[in-house]
Write a protein that holds these residues in place. Structure first.
Motif, PDB file in Angstrom:
ATOM      1  N   GLY A   1       0.835  -1.198   0.000  1.00 16.46           N
ATOM      2  CA  GLY A   1       0.000   0.000   0.000  1.00 16.46           C
ATOM      3  C   GLY A   1       0.869   1.246   0.000  1.00 16.46           C
ATOM      4  O   GLY A   1       0.546   2.275   0.602  1.00 16.46           O
TER       5      GLY A   1
ATOM      6  N   GLY B   1       1.682   3.309  -2.335  1.00 16.88           N
ATOM      7  CA  GLY B   1       1.437   4.372  -3.295  1.00 16.88           C
ATOM      8  C   GLY B   1       0.719   5.574  -2.732  1.00 16.88           C
ATOM      9  O   GLY B   1       0.579   6.593  -3.413  1.00 16.88           O
TER      10      GLY B   1
ATOM     11  N   GLY C   1      -0.937   7.637   1.161  1.00 17.65           N
ATOM     12  CA  GLY C   1      -1.217   7.703   2.592  1.00 17.65           C
ATOM     13  C   GLY C   1      -0.102   7.212   3.501  1.00 17.65           C
ATOM     14  O   GLY C   1       1.070   7.587   3.360  1.00 17.65           O
ATOM     15  N   ILE C   2      -0.476   6.336   4.412  1.00 18.26           N
ATOM     16  CA  ILE C   2       0.442   5.852   5.444  1.00 18.26           C
ATOM     17  C   ILE C   2       1.605   5.059   4.823  1.00 18.26           C
ATOM     18  O   ILE C   2       2.758   5.197   5.232  1.00 18.26           O
TER      19      ILE C   2
ATOM     20  N   ASP D   1       2.026  -1.853  -4.475  1.00 22.09           N
ATOM     21  CA  ASP D   1       0.681  -1.256  -4.452  1.00 22.09           C
ATOM     22  C   ASP D   1      -0.101  -1.844  -5.614  1.00 22.09           C
ATOM     23  O   ASP D   1       0.482  -2.268  -6.612  1.00 22.09           O
ATOM     24  N   ILE D   2      -1.425  -1.824  -5.485  1.00 25.62           N
ATOM     25  CA  ILE D   2      -2.262  -2.299  -6.593  1.00 25.62           C
ATOM     26  C   ILE D   2      -2.295  -1.275  -7.727  1.00 25.62           C
ATOM     27  O   ILE D   2      -2.594  -1.599  -8.860  1.00 25.62           O
ATOM     28  N   SER D   3      -1.957  -0.035  -7.400  1.00 27.78           N
ATOM     29  CA  SER D   3      -1.996   1.043  -8.394  1.00 27.78           C
ATOM     30  C   SER D   3      -0.616   1.296  -8.993  1.00 27.78           C
ATOM     31  O   SER D   3       0.248   1.890  -8.345  1.00 27.78           O
TER      32      SER D   3
ATOM     33  N   ASP E   1      -1.890  -6.840  -6.725  1.00 28.18           N
ATOM     34  CA  ASP E   1      -2.893  -6.979  -5.668  1.00 28.18           C
ATOM     35  C   ASP E   1      -2.294  -7.818  -4.539  1.00 28.18           C
ATOM     36  O   ASP E   1      -1.881  -8.962  -4.768  1.00 28.18           O
TER      37      ASP E   1
ATOM     38  N   ILE F   1      -8.225  -1.961   2.785  1.00 31.92           N
ATOM     39  CA  ILE F   1      -9.398  -1.290   2.208  1.00 31.92           C
ATOM     40  C   ILE F   1     -10.538  -1.313   3.217  1.00 31.92           C
ATOM     41  O   ILE F   1     -10.585  -2.174   4.101  1.00 31.92           O
TER      42      ILE F   1
ATOM     43  N   ARG G   1     -13.447  -9.849  -0.202  1.00 34.67           N
ATOM     44  CA  ARG G   1     -12.444  -8.894  -0.680  1.00 34.67           C
ATOM     45  C   ARG G   1     -11.728  -8.215   0.504  1.00 34.67           C
ATOM     46  O   ARG G   1     -10.503  -8.113   0.521  1.00 34.67           O
TER      47      ARG G   1
ATOM     48  N   VAL H   1      -7.753  -8.791   1.257  1.00 36.95           N
ATOM     49  CA  VAL H   1      -6.739  -7.727   1.214  1.00 36.95           C
ATOM     50  C   VAL H   1      -6.171  -7.458   2.609  1.00 36.95           C
ATOM     51  O   VAL H   1      -4.948  -7.327   2.784  1.00 36.95           O
TER      52      VAL H   1
ATOM     53  N   ALA I   1      -3.073  -2.219  11.770  1.00 38.22           N
ATOM     54  CA  ALA I   1      -4.409  -2.597  12.241  1.00 38.22           C
ATOM     55  C   ALA I   1      -5.294  -1.362  12.116  1.00 38.22           C
ATOM     56  O   ALA I   1      -5.272  -0.661  11.101  1.00 38.22           O
ATOM     57  N   SER I   2      -6.027  -1.038  13.148  1.00 40.05           N
ATOM     58  CA  SER I   2      -6.939   0.110  13.099  1.00 40.05           C
ATOM     59  C   SER I   2      -7.613   0.230  14.456  1.00 40.05           C
ATOM     60  O   SER I   2      -7.631  -0.725  15.242  1.00 40.05           O
TER      61      SER I   2
ATOM     62  N   PRO J   1      -4.005   2.897  13.754  1.00 41.37           N
ATOM     63  CA  PRO J   1      -4.319   4.309  13.541  1.00 41.37           C
ATOM     64  C   PRO J   1      -5.770   4.610  13.887  1.00 41.37           C
ATOM     65  O   PRO J   1      -6.647   3.760  13.746  1.00 41.37           O
TER      66      PRO J   1
ATOM     67  N   ILE K   1      -7.892   6.934   1.629  1.00 38.40           N
ATOM     68  CA  ILE K   1      -8.722   5.743   1.823  1.00 38.40           C
ATOM     69  C   ILE K   1     -10.190   6.097   1.593  1.00 38.40           C
ATOM     70  O   ILE K   1     -10.638   7.183   1.972  1.00 38.40           O
TER      71      ILE K   1
HETATM   72  P1  NAD Z   1      -4.784   4.950   1.223  1.00 39.76           P
HETATM   73  O1  NAD Z   1      -5.981   4.506   0.435  1.00 39.76           O
HETATM   74  O2  NAD Z   1      -4.372   6.374   1.171  1.00 39.76           O
HETATM   75  O3  NAD Z   1      -3.528   4.038   0.845  1.00 39.76           O
HETATM   76  C1  NAD Z   1      -3.654   2.651   0.718  1.00 39.76           C
HETATM   77  C2  NAD Z   1      -2.899   2.170  -0.509  1.00 39.76           C
HETATM   78  O4  NAD Z   1      -3.122   0.763  -0.588  1.00 39.76           O
HETATM   79  C3  NAD Z   1      -3.410   2.783  -1.811  1.00 39.76           C
HETATM   80  O5  NAD Z   1      -2.358   3.325  -2.574  1.00 39.76           O
HETATM   81  C4  NAD Z   1      -4.081   1.610  -2.531  1.00 39.76           C
HETATM   82  O6  NAD Z   1      -3.930   1.674  -3.954  1.00 39.76           O
HETATM   83  C5  NAD Z   1      -3.353   0.427  -1.934  1.00 39.76           C
HETATM   84  N1  NAD Z   1      -4.152  -0.791  -2.023  1.00 39.76           N
HETATM   85  C6  NAD Z   1      -5.478  -0.909  -1.891  1.00 39.76           C
HETATM   86  N2  NAD Z   1      -5.842  -2.175  -2.105  1.00 39.76           N
HETATM   87  C7  NAD Z   1      -4.710  -2.868  -2.378  1.00 39.76           C
HETATM   88  C8  NAD Z   1      -4.448  -4.203  -2.718  1.00 39.76           C
HETATM   89  N3  NAD Z   1      -5.423  -5.104  -2.843  1.00 39.76           N
HETATM   90  N4  NAD Z   1      -3.165  -4.573  -2.933  1.00 39.76           N
HETATM   91  C9  NAD Z   1      -2.160  -3.676  -2.852  1.00 39.76           C
HETATM   92  N5  NAD Z   1      -2.367  -2.386  -2.556  1.00 39.76           N
HETATM   93  C10 NAD Z   1      -3.621  -1.986  -2.325  1.00 39.76           C
HETATM   94  O7  NAD Z   1      -5.135   4.494   2.708  1.00 39.76           O
HETATM   95  P2  NAD Z   1      -4.364   4.594   4.109  1.00 39.76           P
HETATM   96  O8  NAD Z   1      -5.294   5.306   5.018  1.00 39.76           O
HETATM   97  O9  NAD Z   1      -2.982   5.061   3.979  1.00 39.76           O
HETATM   98  O10 NAD Z   1      -4.400   3.053   4.520  1.00 39.76           O
HETATM   99  C11 NAD Z   1      -3.280   2.321   4.927  1.00 39.76           C
HETATM  100  C12 NAD Z   1      -3.693   1.374   6.031  1.00 39.76           C
HETATM  101  O11 NAD Z   1      -4.114   2.129   7.159  1.00 39.76           O
HETATM  102  C13 NAD Z   1      -4.843   0.435   5.706  1.00 39.76           C
HETATM  103  O12 NAD Z   1      -4.559  -0.869   6.201  1.00 39.76           O
HETATM  104  C14 NAD Z   1      -6.002   1.019   6.473  1.00 39.76           C
HETATM  105  O13 NAD Z   1      -6.958   0.060   6.795  1.00 39.76           O
HETATM  106  C15 NAD Z   1      -5.291   1.574   7.675  1.00 39.76           C
HETATM  107  N6  NAD Z   1      -6.031   2.593   8.424  1.00 39.76           N
HETATM  108  C16 NAD Z   1      -6.273   3.813   7.889  1.00 39.76           C
HETATM  109  C17 NAD Z   1      -6.969   4.757   8.639  1.00 39.76           C
HETATM  110  C18 NAD Z   1      -7.302   6.133   8.097  1.00 39.76           C
HETATM  111  O14 NAD Z   1      -8.050   6.879   8.742  1.00 39.76           O
HETATM  112  N7  NAD Z   1      -6.768   6.542   6.972  1.00 39.76           N
HETATM  113  C19 NAD Z   1      -7.418   4.438   9.920  1.00 39.76           C
HETATM  114  C20 NAD Z   1      -7.140   3.189  10.433  1.00 39.76           C
HETATM  115  C21 NAD Z   1      -6.440   2.265   9.682  1.00 39.76           C
END
Ligand code: NAD
Length: 253
Positions: free
Chosen positions: A19, A21, A23-24, A43-45, A67, A94, A111, A115, A143-144, A187, A194
């Motif tokens: 992941g 590409g 955010g975190i 990343d999937i993207s 993926d 996701i 799904r 993931v 986690a979350s 987080p 997301i």
């Molecule tokens: P984000 O959507 O900004 O980044 C996630 C990245 O993962 C994206 O670039 C996306 O293309 C990639 N991705 C999605 N599905 C994928 C797959 N099947 N295979 C490979 N890559 C894939 O989101 P984020 O907030 O940075 O999320 C990162 C992690 O943080 C996740 O596990 C999410 O559950 C967790 N999280 C986020 C939050 C929040 O508030 N943002 C809170 C709690 C937990």
């Protein structure tokens, strides 16, 4: 928000971030690179990875588009790391449109679990033999807040992040004696890309008012990257099996 890097902390190490590409994951990748690691960013993207590579312009960054729920992506990540992974950040994830179980489809369940849980399990399983052989390694799962409470997401995401907590603790328990530390960061709200639409009126009525009164201001991805890299580094040498709430105090409410 100050998240000063620790120069050279990952010098000579190879890290994998999923992941990566956005955010975190992207913030974690940038920090690992700044602290000296070679990073396999997945990343999937593909476009997001191309953007990242252009932004970074470093031969210490290797990218794998795929993926994380697909077994061949796991193989491609290991190949890009030449089979040696010192630090793994299982971060890709996701959400689930906040669907409560009565409104959940099999497709959404499969799904989200694929993931958020199966991918991290397979990647963990893939890196462990090398880590065991070398007698060292660190794994951090994202986690979350939904890994510890029911009011932060729908049923599939909540179940998946509770499973991430179990995966983390079980891996820590079994492989701590082999020199491998496994932890999770949980987080709260973070400013990322997301997708978190409410596709259930019932869930919006149930979750909405709780969220509005309990969630602290959203964090920046760099603050989560600071927590994740700390857990990946030797700075957390006495920490194994921990679920680090990096949530601005939400879990204390
Ligand atoms: P984000 O959507 O900004 O980044 C996630 C990245 O993962 C994206 O670039 C996306 O293309 C990639 N991705 C999605 N599905 C994928 C797959 N099947 N295979 C490979 N890559 C894939 O989101 P984020 O907030 O940075 O999320 C990162 C992690 O943080 C996740 O596990 C999410 O559950 C967790 N999280 C986020 C939050 C929040 O508030 N943002 C809170 C709690 C937990």
């Amino acid at each position: 928000m100050s998240t000063a890097i620790v120069p050279g902390r990952f010098e000579g190490k190879t890290a994998v971030v999923t992941g990566a590409g956005s955010g975190i994951g992207k913030a974690t990748t940038l920090r690992l690179l700044a602290e000296g690691a070679t990073v396999v960013a997945s990343d999937i993207s593909a476009p997001r990875l191309e953007e990242l590579a252009a932004e970074v312009g470093s031969d210490r960054l290797k990218t794998v588009a795929g993926d994380v729920a697909a077994p061949d992506t796991i193989e491609a990540i290991l190949a890009a790391a030449d089979g040696v992974v010192d630090a793994l950040a299982n971060n890709a994830g996701i959400m689930d449109a906040f669907l409560p179980v009565a409104e959940l489809t099999d497709e959404m369940w499969d799904r989200v679990l694929g993931v958020n849980v199966t991918g991290p399990m397979r990647l963990t399983r893939a890196v462990l033999p090398g880590m065991i052989e070398r007698g060292s390694g660190t794994i951090v799962n994202t986690a979350s807040e939904a890994g510890i409470r029911a009011s932060a997401a729908g049923t599939a995401y909540t179940a998946s992040k509770h499973a991430v907590v179990g995966l983390t603790k079980s891996t820590a328990f079994f492989y701590g004696p082999k020199g491998i530390r496994t932890n999770a960061v949980a987080p709260g709200a973070v400013m990322t890309n997301i997708e978190a639409p409410f596709r259930s009126e019932y869930a919006a009525g149930r979750v909405g008012p709780i969220m509005q009164t309990t969630i602290p201001a959203p964090a920046q991805p760099e603050e989560l990257a600071a927590s994740i890299t700390w857990l990946l580094s030797d700075d957390s040498s006495n920490v194994n099996g921990a679920i680090l709430m990096s949530d601005g105090g939400w879990s204390a409410v």
